[in-house]
Design a protein around this motif. Structure first.
Motif, PDB file in Angstrom:
ATOM      1  N   LEU A  71       0.763  -1.309   0.200  1.00 15.43           N
ATOM      2  CA  LEU A  71      -0.038   0.023   0.082  1.00 15.43           C
ATOM      3  C   LEU A  71       0.860   1.333  -0.126  1.00 15.43           C
ATOM      4  O   LEU A  71       0.467   2.324  -0.911  1.00 15.43           O
ATOM      5  N   THR A  72       2.062   1.321   0.840  1.00 14.16           N
ATOM      6  CA  THR A  72       2.916   2.404   0.769  1.00 14.16           C
ATOM      7  C   THR A  72       3.685   2.436  -0.441  1.00 14.16           C
ATOM      8  O   THR A  72       3.592   3.649  -0.976  1.00 14.16           O
ATOM      9  N   SER A  73       3.978   1.450  -1.004  1.00 14.55           N
ATOM     10  CA  SER A  73       4.880   1.377  -2.141  1.00 14.55           C
ATOM     11  C   SER A  73       3.873   1.710  -3.251  1.00 14.55           C
ATOM     12  O   SER A  73       4.454   2.490  -4.178  1.00 14.55           O
ATOM     13  N   ILE A  74       2.621   1.675  -3.476  1.00 15.80           N
ATOM     14  CA  ILE A  74       1.981   1.957  -4.779  1.00 15.80           C
ATOM     15  C   ILE A  74       1.599   3.581  -4.330  1.00 15.80           C
ATOM     16  O   ILE A  74       2.064   4.118  -5.532  1.00 15.80           O
ATOM     17  N   VAL A  75       1.726   4.106  -3.478  1.00 14.57           N
ATOM     18  CA  VAL A  75       1.439   5.552  -3.360  1.00 14.57           C
ATOM     19  C   VAL A  75       2.857   6.279  -3.671  1.00 14.57           C
ATOM     20  O   VAL A  75       2.964   7.314  -4.337  1.00 14.57           O
ATOM     21  N   ILE A  76       3.930   5.645  -3.162  1.00 10.55           N
ATOM     22  CA  ILE A  76       5.438   6.071  -3.687  1.00 10.55           C
ATOM     23  C   ILE A  76       5.692   6.184  -4.995  1.00 10.55           C
ATOM     24  O   ILE A  76       5.930   7.086  -5.572  1.00 10.55           O
ATOM     25  N   GLY A  77       5.135   4.978  -5.720  1.00  9.71           N
ATOM     26  CA  GLY A  77       5.011   4.679  -7.062  1.00  9.71           C
ATOM     27  C   GLY A  77       4.329   5.904  -7.758  1.00  9.71           C
ATOM     28  O   GLY A  77       5.195   6.449  -8.799  1.00  9.71           O
ATOM     29  N   LEU A  78       3.166   6.509  -7.329  1.00  7.98           N
ATOM     30  CA  LEU A  78       2.619   7.469  -7.965  1.00  7.98           C
ATOM     31  C   LEU A  78       3.510   8.656  -7.917  1.00  7.98           C
ATOM     32  O   LEU A  78       3.613   9.249  -8.948  1.00  7.98           O
ATOM     33  N   GLY A  79       3.983   8.815  -6.646  1.00  7.78           N
ATOM     34  CA  GLY A  79       4.748  10.214  -6.505  1.00  7.78           C
ATOM     35  C   GLY A  79       6.041  10.225  -7.594  1.00  7.78           C
ATOM     36  O   GLY A  79       6.231  11.178  -8.423  1.00  7.78           O
ATOM     37  N   VAL A  80       6.720   9.187  -7.848  1.00  9.11           N
ATOM     38  CA  VAL A  80       7.816   8.968  -8.380  1.00  9.11           C
ATOM     39  C   VAL A  80       7.372   9.085 -10.232  1.00  9.11           C
ATOM     40  O   VAL A  80       8.121   9.644 -10.925  1.00  9.11           O
ATOM     41  N   THR A  81       6.496   8.376 -10.287  1.00 15.44           N
ATOM     42  CA  THR A  81       6.034   8.419 -12.070  1.00 15.44           C
ATOM     43  C   THR A  81       5.680  10.061 -12.334  1.00 15.44           C
ATOM     44  O   THR A  81       5.995  10.238 -13.295  1.00 15.44           O
TER      45      THR A  81
END
Lengths: 185, 115
Positions: free
Chosen positions: B78-88
């Motif tokens: 769950l944490t990783s998905i949101v961070i992925g959004l920020g990076v992308t």
């Protein structure tokens, strides 16, 4: 097989969507195929008994799709043709096939699909979370109790990373720099 | 078998990221790799015939312990998905800026790197 057949079909759908996203010429079609992959992933999370993740994945995918369409719409310039470098392409394909074989070989060392590590290791932290999560934190949803109570520092770090990334994006997208506003114009 | 399909998704993303010349395609490849890694962690925690890690009222805790799927990968992904959004999002912002400066998405033409 049984219930896994749905998961199997969903994964095939995801892989087909990814292939279309990679190989299609038009950038807009490529981006929309990426959206199909994300929504398929959301269905896969639902089949894997992770409803929180399915909800988050849908929300994130919609935002990402808006950004990507903003970046590509109206800019669909001529596709990059040029001559294809067959030597480097074949080297890359060879490496990827080798990587796939190594992956398949190393997946044998994992437990079989459907038996999580918590069922094999008795003192895994997840067992404690499941057993005492409700009585200690008062949250019926164990995932919520983990992210907001047991590992709240992780969530704080996540918020920091997200804030920094949004700050970076806003800085990069700023139309004029302050010097230009004050000086030359 | 399911693990292999997930790995194939990762390899498609890898292929896209290292062979394509369009910078948006490279971002798409990175996103595919991120999706595949998230999915793999969730696959590792799945229990056959398991229930979602949510306690309902008429449920015994020991029975719940034996049937629930692993909640820890779900929380971290769950944490990783949101961070992925920020990076992308950051990567796409850089793509938009590059297009405004050079008028193309082709990385072989974006060579004049100067401040």
């Amino acid at each position: 097989m049984g219930e896994e057949i749905y998961l199997f079909i969903t994964l095939i759908f995801i892989i087909l969507g990814a292939l279309v996203a990679v190989e299609t010429r038009s950038l807009l079609s490529s981006v929309i195929s990426l959206g199909a992959v994300g929504f398929g992933l959301s269905i896969a999370f639902l089949l894997l008994m992770a409803p929180d993740l399915a909800i988050v994945q849908i929300a994130v995918e919609v935002i990402l799709l808006i950004f990507l369409i903003r970046a590509t719409i109206g800019r669909d310039v001529v596709p990059t043709t040029g001559h294809i470098n067959w030597i480097s392409l074949s080297i890359v394909s060879l490496l990827i096939v080798a990587f796939l074989l190594i992956g398949i070989y190393s997946f044998r060392s994992l437990l079989e699909f459907g038996t999580p590590i918590i069922s094999a290791v008795g003192e895994a932290p997840s067992n404690s979370y499941i057993e005492n999560g409700l009585s200690r934190t008062g949250a019926a949803n164990i995932v919520t109790s983990v992210i907001l109570d047991y590992r709240a520092y992780d969530t704080l770090g996540e918020a920091t990373v997200l804030f920094t990334a949004i700050l970076g994006a806003l800085t990069v997208l700023r139309v004029r720099s302050r010097r230009e506003l004050g000086g030359r114009r | 078998m399911i693990y292999t399909l997930c790995f194939v998704l990762f390899l498609i993303g890898l292929y896209c990221a290292i062979t394509k010349k369009n910078i948006v395609k490279i971002v798409i490849g990175l996103t595919l790799m991120e999706y595949s890694a998230n999915l793999f962690l969730i696959l590792l925690g799945y229990r056959k015939g398991g229930v979602a890690p949510i306690v309902s009222e008429n449920m015994n805790i020991t029975e719940f312990l034996a049937t629930s799927v692993d909640p820890l990968p779900q929380a971290l992904v769950l944490t990783s998905i949101v961070i992925g959004l920020g990076v992308t999002t950051l990567a796409i912002a850089i793509c938009i800026r590059l297009y405004e400066k050079y008028g193309t998405f082709d990385i072989t033409e974006i060579r004049r790197l100067k401040g």
